[in-house]
Motif scaffolding. Structure first.
Motif, PDB file in Angstrom:
ATOM      1  N   MET A  21       1.026  -1.569   0.080  1.00  0.00           N
ATOM      2  CA  MET A  21       0.394   0.182  -0.008  1.00  0.00           C
ATOM      3  C   MET A  21       1.136   1.226  -0.418  1.00  0.00           C
ATOM      4  SD  MET A  21      -3.453   0.593  -0.001  1.00  0.00           S
ATOM      5  CE  MET A  21      -4.425  -0.029   0.882  1.00  0.00           C
ATOM      6  N   SER A  22       1.142   2.215  -0.811  1.00  0.00           N
ATOM      7  CA  SER A  22       1.543   2.991  -0.641  1.00  0.00           C
ATOM      8  C   SER A  22       0.247   4.724  -0.340  1.00  0.00           C
ATOM      9  CB  SER A  22       1.923   3.665  -2.108  1.00  0.00           C
ATOM     10  OG  SER A  22       1.026   3.215  -3.373  1.00  0.00           O
ATOM     11  N   LYS A  23       1.845   5.758  -0.109  1.00  0.00           N
ATOM     12  CA  LYS A  23       0.954   6.542   0.318  1.00  0.00           C
ATOM     13  C   LYS A  23       0.062   6.997  -1.171  1.00  0.00           C
ATOM     14  CE  LYS A  23       4.893   7.796   3.457  1.00  0.00           C
ATOM     15  NZ  LYS A  23       5.824   8.566   3.809  1.00  0.00           N
ATOM     16  N   GLU A  24      -0.717   8.549  -0.763  1.00  0.00           N
ATOM     17  CA  GLU A  24      -1.866   8.512  -1.552  1.00  0.00           C
ATOM     18  C   GLU A  24      -0.808  10.076  -2.035  1.00  0.00           C
ATOM     19  OE1 GLU A  24      -5.923  11.764  -1.193  1.00  0.00           O
ATOM     20  OE2 GLU A  24      -6.327   9.462   0.526  1.00  0.00           O
ATOM     21  N   ASN A  25       0.571  10.173  -1.980  1.00  0.00           N
ATOM     22  CA  ASN A  25       0.895  11.648  -2.323  1.00  0.00           C
ATOM     23  C   ASN A  25       1.893  11.255  -2.703  1.00  0.00           C
ATOM     24  OD1 ASN A  25       2.159  11.192   0.071  1.00  0.00           O
ATOM     25  ND2 ASN A  25       2.039  13.557   0.299  1.00  0.00           N
ATOM     26  N   SER A  26       2.092  10.069  -3.195  1.00  0.00           N
ATOM     27  CA  SER A  26       3.259   9.089  -3.336  1.00  0.00           C
ATOM     28  C   SER A  26       4.099   9.306  -4.977  1.00  0.00           C
ATOM     29  CB  SER A  26       3.732   7.968  -2.929  1.00  0.00           C
ATOM     30  OG  SER A  26       2.751   6.746  -4.357  1.00  0.00           O
ATOM     31  N   THR A  27       4.890   9.022  -5.365  1.00  0.00           N
ATOM     32  CA  THR A  27       5.078   9.764  -7.031  1.00  0.00           C
ATOM     33  C   THR A  27       4.125   8.022  -7.853  1.00  0.00           C
ATOM     34  OG1 THR A  27       7.717  10.450  -7.013  1.00  0.00           O
ATOM     35  CG2 THR A  27       7.013   9.006  -8.814  1.00  0.00           C
ATOM     36  N   ASN A  28       4.787   7.261  -6.962  1.00  0.00           N
ATOM     37  CA  ASN A  28       3.885   5.857  -8.009  1.00  0.00           C
ATOM     38  C   ASN A  28       2.701   6.222  -7.776  1.00  0.00           C
ATOM     39  OD1 ASN A  28       3.348   3.604  -8.323  1.00  0.00           O
ATOM     40  ND2 ASN A  28       2.589   2.804  -6.618  1.00  0.00           N
ATOM     41  N   GLN A  29       1.616   6.631  -6.871  1.00  0.00           N
ATOM     42  CA  GLN A  29       0.306   7.208  -6.976  1.00  0.00           C
ATOM     43  C   GLN A  29       0.493   8.321  -8.057  1.00  0.00           C
ATOM     44  OE1 GLN A  29      -2.194   5.661  -5.840  1.00  0.00           O
ATOM     45  NE2 GLN A  29      -1.524   4.672  -5.004  1.00  0.00           N
ATOM     46  N   TYR A  30       1.207   9.210  -7.589  1.00  0.00           N
ATOM     47  CA  TYR A  30       0.747  10.655  -8.981  1.00  0.00           C
ATOM     48  C   TYR A  30       0.807   9.304 -10.458  1.00  0.00           C
ATOM     49  CZ  TYR A  30       2.329  14.510 -11.925  1.00  0.00           C
ATOM     50  OH  TYR A  30       2.497  15.777 -12.604  1.00  0.00           O
ATOM     51  N   ASN A  31       1.857   8.531 -10.368  1.00  0.00           N
ATOM     52  CA  ASN A  31       2.298   7.978 -11.605  1.00  0.00           C
ATOM     53  C   ASN A  31       0.489   7.139 -12.380  1.00  0.00           C
ATOM     54  OD1 ASN A  31       4.272   8.893 -12.482  1.00  0.00           O
ATOM     55  ND2 ASN A  31       5.492   6.978 -11.515  1.00  0.00           N
ATOM     56  N   ARG A  32       0.130   6.538 -11.512  1.00  0.00           N
ATOM     57  CA  ARG A  32      -0.763   5.744 -11.885  1.00  0.00           C
ATOM     58  C   ARG A  32      -1.842   6.752 -12.139  1.00  0.00           C
ATOM     59  NH1 ARG A  32      -2.808   1.366  -7.576  1.00  0.00           N
ATOM     60  NH2 ARG A  32      -2.400   0.467  -8.687  1.00  0.00           N
ATOM     61  N   LYS A  33      -2.406   7.515 -11.357  1.00  0.00           N
ATOM     62  CA  LYS A  33      -3.325   8.765 -12.017  1.00  0.00           C
ATOM     63  C   LYS A  33      -3.248   9.445 -13.193  1.00  0.00           C
ATOM     64  CE  LYS A  33      -6.970  11.715 -10.917  1.00  0.00           C
ATOM     65  NZ  LYS A  33      -7.956  11.211 -12.119  1.00  0.00           N
ATOM     66  N   LYS A  34      -1.694   9.922 -13.502  1.00  0.00           N
ATOM     67  CA  LYS A  34      -1.465  10.568 -14.866  1.00  0.00           C
ATOM     68  C   LYS A  34      -1.892   9.154 -16.098  1.00  0.00           C
ATOM     69  CE  LYS A  34      -0.295  13.951 -14.354  1.00  0.00           C
ATOM     70  NZ  LYS A  34      -1.164  15.799 -14.527  1.00  0.00           N
ATOM     71  N   LEU A  35      -1.046   8.031 -15.831  1.00  0.00           N
ATOM     72  CA  LEU A  35      -1.688   7.171 -16.744  1.00  0.00           C
ATOM     73  C   LEU A  35      -3.491   6.783 -16.614  1.00  0.00           C
ATOM     74  CD1 LEU A  35       1.368   4.668 -16.555  1.00  0.00           C
ATOM     75  CD2 LEU A  35       1.382   5.955 -17.935  1.00  0.00           C
ATOM     76  N   GLN A  36      -3.684   6.211 -15.597  1.00  0.00           N
ATOM     77  CA  GLN A  36      -5.252   6.229 -15.967  1.00  0.00           C
ATOM     78  C   GLN A  36      -5.858   7.427 -16.311  1.00  0.00           C
ATOM     79  OE1 GLN A  36      -6.669   5.912 -12.299  1.00  0.00           O
ATOM     80  NE2 GLN A  36      -6.586   3.747 -11.819  1.00  0.00           N
ATOM     81  N   ASP A  37      -5.800   8.806 -16.643  1.00  0.00           N
ATOM     82  CA  ASP A  37      -5.950   9.689 -17.066  1.00  0.00           C
ATOM     83  C   ASP A  37      -5.681   9.698 -19.003  1.00  0.00           C
ATOM     84  OD1 ASP A  37      -6.973  10.549 -14.638  1.00  0.00           O
ATOM     85  OD2 ASP A  37      -5.473  12.300 -15.034  1.00  0.00           O
ATOM     86  N   PHE A  38      -4.606   9.347 -19.632  1.00  0.00           N
ATOM     87  CA  PHE A  38      -4.515   9.192 -20.168  1.00  0.00           C
ATOM     88  C   PHE A  38      -4.378   7.897 -20.949  1.00  0.00           C
ATOM     89  CE2 PHE A  38      -0.830   7.359 -23.435  1.00  0.00           C
ATOM     90  CZ  PHE A  38      -0.456   8.102 -23.655  1.00  0.00           C
ATOM     91  N   CYS A  39      -4.678   6.582 -20.432  1.00  0.00           N
ATOM     92  CA  CYS A  39      -5.430   6.073 -21.656  1.00  0.00           C
ATOM     93  C   CYS A  39      -6.371   5.058 -20.614  1.00  0.00           C
ATOM     94  CB  CYS A  39      -3.772   4.789 -21.657  1.00  0.00           C
ATOM     95  SG  CYS A  39      -3.698   2.923 -22.206  1.00  0.00           S
ATOM     96  N   GLY A  40      -7.558   4.677 -21.229  1.00  0.00           N
ATOM     97  CA  GLY A  40      -8.373   3.765 -20.829  1.00  0.00           C
ATOM     98  C   GLY A  40      -8.301   2.403 -20.484  1.00  0.00           C
ATOM     99  N   MET A  41      -6.861   1.947 -21.087  1.00  0.00           N
ATOM    100  CA  MET A  41      -7.010   0.235 -21.439  1.00  0.00           C
ATOM    101  C   MET A  41      -6.288   0.336 -19.725  1.00  0.00           C
ATOM    102  SD  MET A  41      -6.150  -2.097 -21.679  1.00  0.00           S
ATOM    103  CE  MET A  41      -5.271  -3.994 -21.950  1.00  0.00           C
ATOM    104  N   VAL A  42      -5.110   1.357 -19.178  1.00  0.00           N
ATOM    105  CA  VAL A  42      -5.113   1.766 -17.545  1.00  0.00           C
ATOM    106  C   VAL A  42      -5.172   1.587 -16.512  1.00  0.00           C
ATOM    107  CG1 VAL A  42      -2.881   2.365 -16.399  1.00  0.00           C
ATOM    108  CG2 VAL A  42      -2.166   2.085 -18.601  1.00  0.00           C
ATOM    109  N   TYR A  43      -6.336   2.622 -16.752  1.00  0.00           N
ATOM    110  CA  TYR A  43      -7.900   2.556 -15.973  1.00  0.00           C
ATOM    111  C   TYR A  43      -8.772   1.627 -15.928  1.00  0.00           C
ATOM    112  CZ  TYR A  43     -11.546   4.244 -13.757  1.00  0.00           C
ATOM    113  OH  TYR A  43     -12.909   4.730 -13.314  1.00  0.00           O
ATOM    114  N   ALA A  44      -8.853   0.670 -17.139  1.00  0.00           N
ATOM    115  CA  ALA A  44      -9.670  -0.851 -17.023  1.00  0.00           C
ATOM    116  C   ALA A  44      -9.338  -1.629 -16.080  1.00  0.00           C
ATOM    117  CB  ALA A  44     -10.447  -1.218 -18.140  1.00  0.00           C
TER     118      ALA A  44
END
Length: 118
Positions: free
Chosen positions: A1-24
């Protein structure tokens, strides 16, 4: 479980916004989510019914995964005012749209396993 404001969470959010496949993928990823959805495709089930169909999952993990799927709008939890209280889980309309995908994945997995292991 990573912190809400971690680089990992930031990158995940960016990828989810960028690509529907990642979001799904994020919605159904993990060891148990896709299998839970697959089992619920047969219709509404109670917790104990799901647990019997997934004998290797712990009660804690099943609870966590059902809560996550409910939070993500893929599973609906219905509570009936009976004694004892009855709780059922069923797929939402959004999750039902995934149904052809998991059957296709099952077929591909069976074919690949058979061809790869021969």
């Amino acid at each position: 479980m990573s912190k809400e404001n971690s680089t990992n969470q930031y990158n995940r959010k960016k990828l989810q916004d960028f690509c529907g496949m990642v979001y799904a993928h994020d919605m159904v990823s993990g060891r148990w989510k896709m299998l839970i959805l697959y089992k619920l495709d047969k219709g509404a089930m109670r917790y104990t019914e799901l647990k019997k169909l997934l004998p290797n999952i712990t009660e804690r993990m099943l609870t966590l995964q059902l809560k996550a799927l409910e939070k993500d709008g893929l599973v609906k939890r219905s509570v009936y005012a009976e004694v004892p209280v009855r709780v059922e889980y069923l797929l939402t309309e959004s999750a039902l749209q995934l149904s052809p995908l998991w059957y296709a994945m099952e077929k591909w997995g069976d074919d690949h396993r058979r061809n790869h292991n021969s």
